[in-house]
Design an enzyme around this catalytic site. Structure first.
Site, PDB file in Angstrom:
ATOM      1  CD  GLN A   1      37.260  48.744  36.776  1.00  0.00           C
ATOM      2  OE1 GLN A   1      38.276  49.548  36.225  1.00  0.00           O
ATOM      3  NE2 GLN A   1      37.524  48.102  37.986  1.00  0.00           N
TER       4      GLN A   1
ATOM      5  CG  HIS B   1      41.159  38.261  38.033  1.00  0.00           C
ATOM      6  ND1 HIS B   1      42.029  38.442  36.733  1.00  0.00           N
ATOM      7  CD2 HIS B   1      41.091  39.657  38.622  1.00  0.00           C
ATOM      8  CE1 HIS B   1      42.400  39.907  36.902  1.00  0.00           C
ATOM      9  NE2 HIS B   1      41.633  40.336  38.072  1.00  0.00           N
TER      10      HIS B   1
ATOM     11  N   GLY C   1      45.039  50.925  36.768  1.00  0.00           N
ATOM     12  CA  GLY C   1      44.585  52.192  36.543  1.00  0.00           C
ATOM     13  C   GLY C   1      43.446  52.545  36.759  1.00  0.00           C
TER      14      GLY C   1
ATOM     15  CD  GLU D   1      42.239  35.195  35.306  1.00  0.00           C
ATOM     16  OE1 GLU D   1      42.806  35.632  36.374  1.00  0.00           O
ATOM     17  OE2 GLU D   1      41.275  35.679  35.091  1.00  0.00           O
TER      18      GLU D   1
ATOM     19  CB  CYS E   1      39.349  42.739  35.929  1.00  0.00           C
ATOM     20  SG  CYS E   1      39.890  43.520  37.504  1.00  0.00           S
TER      21      CYS E   1
ATOM     22  CG  ASN F   1      44.510  43.223  41.228  1.00  0.00           C
ATOM     23  OD1 ASN F   1      44.584  44.038  42.036  1.00  0.00           O
ATOM     24  ND2 ASN F   1      45.615  42.951  40.325  1.00  0.00           N
TER      25      ASN F   1
END
Length: 380
Positions: A268, A354, A238, A356, A264, A306
């Protein structure tokens, strides 16, 4: 709404984009209809981790790799308890999976979880179109759901856009749970689940961290009830501009000067808490081959991404914020998008990608060690 049907390779399907572009192919996975934002992912591997990443909620994912499904589906690589993508677009699905860990095919799993897909289309042309025109609303229709082009386009255009969408509560856990430390427990971390991937608390547990995963709606009192040495804010779907609750919580954490790490969506959220704006990227970064430079070391990393939104912060100067000085710590070498932030006067940092990295690469795993160092420093 979808209807599961096996043996769908001969069932016609159509992908309709909001600008009127149409691609015709064959049904893949469940037969029916689905809507979402069409985005493309450039990963050559890791489709199982992609499909189960909660950050893909309400998105139709286009695989740029031409053949998908070769390694089937297993019970170990899921990043959450279900597939989150709204739909899946592939060019050439594998006819027979071949991997010693596979227990079923990708097609079978899409059917089981009622995920509508389409195969046999020119995904290279579709990706070029999305790069030129931007990610956009789309719909996949197959079987009896296929109707007139005018009708299908109108239905796609009636769907809500991703900009302004508040989705993180849809995907987050409703109940708190604990991921125990591997070996000797060294620290306790409160992790705010905004769409967390399963590998993330595992990476922290490997470093002796007991991770308390809390719902997205957790209050500061609930966070500090676990007596955390650090607080983590996860990835999620979102528009960050619609995430006022997590921003308020992070602000309280920063006021207490607790060591903080965000990934991620968490990056933001930190950007907003520091007073920076956010904006929607034209087509985003998705895949496991994105080059990012760590400006604190000069090292270039190949990283997993992503995200469709980014932080609007100055690249060439240190910024003054209510929590002290802040700077951009990482940038994407493809387009200079902000890929990390750090505070210089208290223990807080974040990255847009990311570390991980399920299913790889692992260039950025050191960031979990950096978080450990912050907690060690605060304890000392």
């Amino acid at each position: 709404m979808t209807t599961s049907t096996r043996g769908t390779t001969r069932v016609p399907a159509v992908l309709v984009l909001e600008d009127g572009r149409i691609f015709r192919g064959r049904a893949y996975g469940a037969v029916g209809e689905t809507f979402g934002e069409a985005v493309f992912s450039t990963g050559m591997t890791g489709y199982q981790e992609t499909l189960t990443d909660p950050s893909y909620d309400r998105q139709i994912v286009v695989a740029t790799a031409p053949q998908i499904g070769n390694t089937g589906w297993n019970d170990e690589d899921d990043e959450s308890g279900r597939i989150w993508v709204s739909g899946y677009v592939v060019r050439d699905p594998a006819r027979v999976p071949s991997n010693w860990r596979a227990t079923r095919s990708l097609d079978d799993e899409l059917v089981t979880q009622n995920v509508v897909g389409i195969s046999g289309i020119d995904t290279r042309a579709l990706t070029r179109h999305l790069r030129e025109s931007g990610s956009m609303r789309a719909g996949i229709f197959s079987g009896e759901a296929v109707g007139s082009e005018t009708e299908l386009l109108a239905r796609v255009q009636a769907q809500p856009p991703m900009k302004g969408a508040s989705l993180y509560e849809e995907v987050a856990t409703k109940e708190a749970y604990v991921v125990p430390a591997v070996g000797e427990k060294r620290f306790t971390v409160a992790a705010i689940d905004l769409g967390i991937k399963g590998m993330t608390p595992h990476r922290m547990a490997e470093r002796g961290i007991e991770v308390h995963v809390l719902p997205a709606t957790a209050s500061a009192a609930q966070v500090y009830a676990v007596d955390p040495d650090g607080v983590f804010f996860s990835n999620g779907p979102g528009d960050p501009a619609a995430a006022d609750g997590p921003v308020a919580l992070m602000t309280e954490v920063l006021e207490r000067r607790t060591p903080l790490f965000g990934i991620c969506f968490g990056n933001q959220i930190l950007g907003r808490a520091l007073g920076f704006g956010t904006y929607k990227l034209k087509y985003g970064h998705r895949g496991i081959n994105q080059p990012v430079q760590d400006r604190t070391t000069g090292k270039v990393e190949v990283t997993a991404h992503n995200h469709g939104f980014a932080v609007d912060a100055p690249l060439d100067q240190v910024s003054e914020t209510r929590f002290g000085r802040a700077e951009v710590s990482h940038i994407c070498l493809n387009d200079d998008v902000v890929e990390g932030l750090q505070l210089l006067d208290q223990p807080a940092f974040s990255v847009q990608y990311h570390p991980e990295a399920a299913a790889g690469p692992h260039d950025a795993a050191y960031l979990f060690d950096r978080f450990v160092s912050l907690m060690e420093g605060q304890r000392a």
